[in-house]
Write an enzyme that holds these catalytic residues in place. Sequence first.
Site, PDB file in Angstrom:
ATOM      1  N   HIS A   1      26.939 -32.637  -4.928  1.00 56.72           N
ATOM      2  CA  HIS A   1      26.100 -33.597  -4.189  1.00 56.72           C
ATOM      3  C   HIS A   1      25.215 -32.890  -3.160  1.00 56.72           C
ATOM      4  CE1 HIS A   1      25.398 -37.650  -2.350  1.00 56.72           C
ATOM      5  NE2 HIS A   1      25.189 -36.913  -1.276  1.00 56.72           N
ATOM      6  N   GLU A   2      25.810 -32.051  -2.342  1.00 52.20           N
ATOM      7  CA  GLU A   2      25.033 -31.388  -1.285  1.00 52.20           C
ATOM      8  C   GLU A   2      24.046 -30.383  -1.879  1.00 52.20           C
ATOM      9  OE1 GLU A   2      24.932 -32.733   1.461  1.00 52.20           O
ATOM     10  OE2 GLU A   2      26.799 -33.872   1.425  1.00 52.20           O
TER      11      GLU A   2
ATOM     12  N   HIS B   1      21.064 -32.186  -3.039  1.00 53.02           N
ATOM     13  CA  HIS B   1      20.111 -32.436  -1.944  1.00 53.02           C
ATOM     14  C   HIS B   1      19.207 -31.226  -1.714  1.00 53.02           C
ATOM     15  CE1 HIS B   1      21.304 -36.363  -0.717  1.00 53.02           C
ATOM     16  NE2 HIS B   1      22.484 -36.033  -0.212  1.00 53.02           N
TER      17      HIS B   1
ATOM     18  N   HIS C   1      19.633 -39.858  -2.524  1.00 48.74           N
ATOM     19  CA  HIS C   1      20.789 -40.637  -2.979  1.00 48.74           C
ATOM     20  C   HIS C   1      20.410 -41.527  -4.153  1.00 48.74           C
ATOM     21  CE1 HIS C   1      22.885 -39.879   1.067  1.00 48.74           C
ATOM     22  NE2 HIS C   1      23.288 -39.032   0.151  1.00 48.74           N
ATOM     23  N   CYS C   2      21.338 -41.646  -5.081  1.00 44.48           N
ATOM     24  CA  CYS C   2      21.121 -42.401  -6.317  1.00 44.48           C
ATOM     25  C   CYS C   2      21.842 -43.742  -6.199  1.00 44.48           C
ATOM     26  CB  CYS C   2      21.670 -41.586  -7.489  1.00 44.48           C
ATOM     27  SG  CYS C   2      21.413 -42.348  -9.097  1.00 44.48           S
TER      28      CYS C   2
ATOM     29  N   CYS D   1      23.638 -38.458 -13.135  1.00 44.35           N
ATOM     30  CA  CYS D   1      23.158 -39.399 -14.145  1.00 44.35           C
ATOM     31  C   CYS D   1      21.972 -38.722 -14.840  1.00 44.35           C
ATOM     32  CB  CYS D   1      22.753 -40.728 -13.502  1.00 44.35           C
ATOM     33  SG  CYS D   1      21.214 -40.634 -12.548  1.00 44.35           S
TER      34      CYS D   1
ATOM     35  N   CYS E   1      18.891 -38.025 -12.493  1.00 43.05           N
ATOM     36  CA  CYS E   1      19.127 -36.982 -11.489  1.00 43.05           C
ATOM     37  C   CYS E   1      19.253 -35.616 -12.160  1.00 43.05           C
ATOM     38  CB  CYS E   1      20.367 -37.301 -10.654  1.00 43.05           C
ATOM     39  SG  CYS E   1      20.136 -38.724  -9.564  1.00 43.05           S
TER      40      CYS E   1
HETATM   41 ZN   LIG Z   1      24.074 -37.249   0.398  1.00 43.75          ZN
HETATM   42 ZN   LIG Z   2      21.691 -40.337 -10.251  1.00 42.90          ZN
END
Ligand SMILES: [Zn+2]
Ligand SMILES: [Zn+2]
Length: 183
Positions: free
Chosen positions: A133-134, A137, A143-144, A168, A171
């Site tokens: 996640h990070e 970024h 954010h999704c 996903c 992304c």
């Molecule tokens: Zn985040």
């Molecule tokens: Zn996504």
Amino acid sequence: MKVGILQFGRVAPEVLAGIAKGLAKTFPDTSASIITEVLPVPQAAFDKKRNQYSSSMILGEVRAYAGMQNEFQRVLGVVDVDIYAAGLNYVFGEAYTPGNAALISLWRLKPEFYGDRADLAVYVLRALKEAVHELGHTLGLQHCTRSSCVMHFSNSIFDTDKKQSLFCDQCYLQATIAIGNVG
Ligand SMILES: [Zn+2]
Ligand SMILES: [Zn+2]
């Protein structure tokens, strides 16, 4: 993309190894390795009243480290102390969006933190999700809205457990293009 994993203070080696392996599998054209040098947790980042460390201050040190070397295009800092960001009681991590530095904390990812039995597989999977996640970024991903996507915002450990460690389709495509530009 080459990712270097940078420890601040003592961090469980089996979790670091799990993150490194998982990152290489999750991002296209990516390798991840654990930096042998271990930096101290910056004591200037400690807030006595909160009994927590400032995420932004530690992230600043990750960025400084990232800027001093040219082996890795991204540096992921890992700490095992409780971290917070302005306006939030705690955070699992923080990153420059986009940028070359990200940070995650393992403190609130351990099952024991929630009174559950120690479970390394659960612990490593949570850490991998936060790391992906990070780093997402740092590639410019926001954010999704899909709750199963790794870029979904985690407000609590329940959100982290609900989402996958994977992007996903949308992304993933965005991450692939961004990594192509990183070289
Ligand atoms: Zn985040
Ligand atoms: Zn996504």
